[in-house]
Design a protein around this motif. Structure first.
Motif, PDB file in Angstrom:
ATOM      1  N   GLN A 121       0.638  -1.165   0.067  1.00 48.13           N
ATOM      2  CA  GLN A 121       0.490   0.362   0.008  1.00 48.13           C
ATOM      3  C   GLN A 121       1.197   1.442   0.084  1.00 48.13           C
ATOM      4  OE1 GLN A 121      -2.578   0.194   3.057  1.00 48.13           O
ATOM      5  NE2 GLN A 121      -3.354  -2.004   3.433  1.00 48.13           N
ATOM      6  N   ILE A 122       0.815   2.088  -0.840  1.00 46.41           N
ATOM      7  CA  ILE A 122       1.174   3.117  -1.391  1.00 46.41           C
ATOM      8  C   ILE A 122       0.089   4.164  -0.973  1.00 46.41           C
ATOM      9  CG2 ILE A 122       3.369   4.786  -2.013  1.00 46.41           C
ATOM     10  CD1 ILE A 122       4.114   2.184  -1.666  1.00 46.41           C
ATOM     11  N   GLY A 123       0.591   5.432   0.437  1.00 46.15           N
ATOM     12  CA  GLY A 123      -0.643   6.677   0.588  1.00 46.15           C
ATOM     13  C   GLY A 123      -0.180   7.715  -0.271  1.00 46.15           C
ATOM     14  N   GLU A 124      -0.770   8.439  -0.158  1.00 48.66           N
ATOM     15  CA  GLU A 124      -1.496   9.638  -1.055  1.00 48.66           C
ATOM     16  C   GLU A 124      -0.260  10.639  -1.191  1.00 48.66           C
ATOM     17  OE1 GLU A 124      -3.821  13.625  -1.092  1.00 48.66           O
ATOM     18  OE2 GLU A 124      -4.890  11.791  -0.747  1.00 48.66           O
ATOM     19  N   GLY A 125       0.321  11.330  -2.790  1.00 49.02           N
ATOM     20  CA  GLY A 125       1.022  12.017  -2.490  1.00 49.02           C
ATOM     21  C   GLY A 125       2.690  11.798  -2.101  1.00 49.02           C
ATOM     22  N   SER A 126       2.595  10.518  -2.561  1.00 45.65           N
ATOM     23  CA  SER A 126       4.101   9.786  -2.236  1.00 45.65           C
ATOM     24  C   SER A 126       5.137  10.194  -3.094  1.00 45.65           C
ATOM     25  CB  SER A 126       4.113   8.636  -1.722  1.00 45.65           C
ATOM     26  OG  SER A 126       3.595   8.266   0.424  1.00 45.65           O
ATOM     27  N   LEU A 127       6.620  10.315  -2.392  1.00 49.33           N
ATOM     28  CA  LEU A 127       7.624   9.875  -4.166  1.00 49.33           C
ATOM     29  C   LEU A 127       7.877   9.140  -3.877  1.00 49.33           C
ATOM     30  CD1 LEU A 127       9.093  11.168  -5.662  1.00 49.33           C
ATOM     31  CD2 LEU A 127      10.301  13.012  -4.451  1.00 49.33           C
ATOM     32  N   LEU A 128       8.346   7.991  -4.684  1.00 48.16           N
ATOM     33  CA  LEU A 128       9.393   6.901  -5.148  1.00 48.16           C
ATOM     34  C   LEU A 128      10.468   7.476  -6.021  1.00 48.16           C
ATOM     35  CD1 LEU A 128       7.289   5.889  -3.474  1.00 48.16           C
ATOM     36  CD2 LEU A 128       7.181   3.885  -4.441  1.00 48.16           C
ATOM     37  N   ASN A 129      11.690   7.879  -5.640  1.00 44.50           N
ATOM     38  CA  ASN A 129      12.503   8.540  -6.201  1.00 44.50           C
ATOM     39  C   ASN A 129      12.867   6.719  -7.126  1.00 44.50           C
ATOM     40  OD1 ASN A 129      13.691  10.463  -7.033  1.00 44.50           O
ATOM     41  ND2 ASN A 129      13.611  11.133  -5.197  1.00 44.50           N
ATOM     42  N   ALA A 130      13.918   7.451  -7.868  1.00 43.08           N
ATOM     43  CA  ALA A 130      14.621   6.463  -8.871  1.00 43.08           C
ATOM     44  C   ALA A 130      15.413   4.932  -8.442  1.00 43.08           C
ATOM     45  CB  ALA A 130      15.643   7.282  -9.498  1.00 43.08           C
ATOM     46  N   GLY A 131      15.545   4.265  -7.961  1.00 44.34           N
ATOM     47  CA  GLY A 131      16.057   2.462  -7.937  1.00 44.34           C
ATOM     48  C   GLY A 131      15.293   2.720  -6.131  1.00 44.34           C
ATOM     49  N   VAL A 132      13.487   2.674  -5.818  1.00 44.24           N
ATOM     50  CA  VAL A 132      13.305   2.237  -4.480  1.00 44.24           C
ATOM     51  C   VAL A 132      13.407   1.329  -5.161  1.00 44.24           C
ATOM     52  CG1 VAL A 132      11.544   3.011  -3.093  1.00 44.24           C
ATOM     53  CG2 VAL A 132      12.927   4.832  -3.596  1.00 44.24           C
ATOM     54  N   GLN A 133      13.137   0.576  -3.726  1.00 47.70           N
ATOM     55  CA  GLN A 133      13.156  -1.263  -3.818  1.00 47.70           C
ATOM     56  C   GLN A 133      11.642  -1.219  -2.520  1.00 47.70           C
ATOM     57  OE1 GLN A 133      15.558  -4.681  -3.676  1.00 47.70           O
ATOM     58  NE2 GLN A 133      16.644  -3.277  -5.463  1.00 47.70           N
ATOM     59  N   VAL A 134      10.035  -1.046  -2.682  1.00 49.84           N
ATOM     60  CA  VAL A 134       9.152  -1.645  -1.756  1.00 49.84           C
ATOM     61  C   VAL A 134       9.131  -2.771  -1.566  1.00 49.84           C
ATOM     62  CG1 VAL A 134       7.143  -1.158  -0.668  1.00 49.84           C
ATOM     63  CG2 VAL A 134       8.400   0.828  -2.421  1.00 49.84           C
ATOM     64  N   HIS A 135       9.233  -4.474  -0.778  1.00 54.29           N
ATOM     65  CA  HIS A 135       9.007  -5.252  -1.006  1.00 54.29           C
ATOM     66  C   HIS A 135       7.608  -5.530   0.097  1.00 54.29           C
ATOM     67  CE1 HIS A 135      12.874  -5.775  -2.694  1.00 54.29           C
ATOM     68  NE2 HIS A 135      13.075  -5.116  -2.133  1.00 54.29           N
ATOM     69  N   HIS A 136       7.127  -6.519  -0.070  1.00 56.51           N
ATOM     70  CA  HIS A 136       6.210  -7.553  -0.150  1.00 56.51           C
ATOM     71  C   HIS A 136       5.489  -6.964   1.449  1.00 56.51           C
ATOM     72  CE1 HIS A 136       7.258  -9.694   2.640  1.00 56.51           C
ATOM     73  NE2 HIS A 136       8.640 -10.659   2.273  1.00 56.51           N
TER      74      HIS A 136
END
Length: 216
Positions: A121-136
């Motif tokens: 789950q990623i909340g409103e307005g968030s910024l995932l910049n280059a090369g970010v990893q968000v796992h299970h």
């Protein structure tokens, strides 16, 4: 569509939009930076007043956040929504987004070479910049910024309005609170309470994050 901001992160966002083939009718808004040219790269209009924004919104009320920092992103999102805008996401077409159990809020920036796994789950307005990893099974709150190269391992939770510095790592099932700043290169091995600044390997709280707009 209008990108809010015409410097820094907005230039990175332009690269994503160009790769996505989404630059038709694109303009930028910046009433803060001095000495900007009338057009960004001689092509994209830079709006300098709210009146100009209103004119664009009559035909296309979409806007995206082209700035960093959680507080600024939140404030600008609220401001331009109140002006009649519709906050939209910009997601790199090559970002690796899970196909199962993924919930993405509105107004995201998901940059190049980002991995978002399943049950995230990623909340409103968030910024995932280059090369970010968000796992299970990770939950990322609203208006949170993950800087380039950040790794958030399975089952971790990141609270609203938090900022994780470049190349930081959050270990599995760790909980990071609201309005937290994690320093660049930090490795977060244990829970971090709300309104904290933590740095180092392993990350340790060094002070309170005194952002009065959230402490009220």
């Amino acid at each position: 569509m209008i990108i809010i901001g015409a410097n820094g992160h907005a230039k990175d966002l332009l690269q994503v939009l160009t790769a996505n083939g989404e630059t038709s009718g694109l303009s930028f808004f910046d009433d803060v930076t001095r000495d900007l040219p009338p057009q960004l790269y001689g092509r994209f209009p830079i709006l300098r007043s709210i009146d100009e924004v209103g004119q664009i919104f009559r035909n296309d009320n979409r806007f995206a956040l082209g700035v960093g920092q959680p507080k600024i992103r939140f404030s600008l999102g609220q401001k331009f929504t109140e002006l009649g805008g519709s906050l939209v996401s910009v997601i790199d077409h090559k970002a690796d987004i899970g196909q199962y159990g993924v919930s993405l809020g509105t107004g995201l920036n998901v940059m190049s070479k980002v991995l978002v796994s399943n049950s995230v789950q990623i909340g409103e307005g968030s910024l995932l910049n280059a090369g970010v990893q968000v796992h299970h099974d990770v939950v990322v709150g609203k208006y949170t910024e993950l800087s380039p190269g950040t790794i958030v391992n399975g089952g971790a939770t990141i609270g609203d309005f938090s900022f994780l510095g470049a190349a930081s790592t959050v270990l599995p099932k760790v909980k990071i609170g609201i309005n937290v700043v994690i320093g660049a290169g930090a490795v977060v091995t244990q829970d971090i309470p709300d309104h904290s600044v933590a740095v180092g390997v392993p990350a340790r709280v060094i002070k309170t994050n005194t952002s009065e707009w959230l402490l009220r």
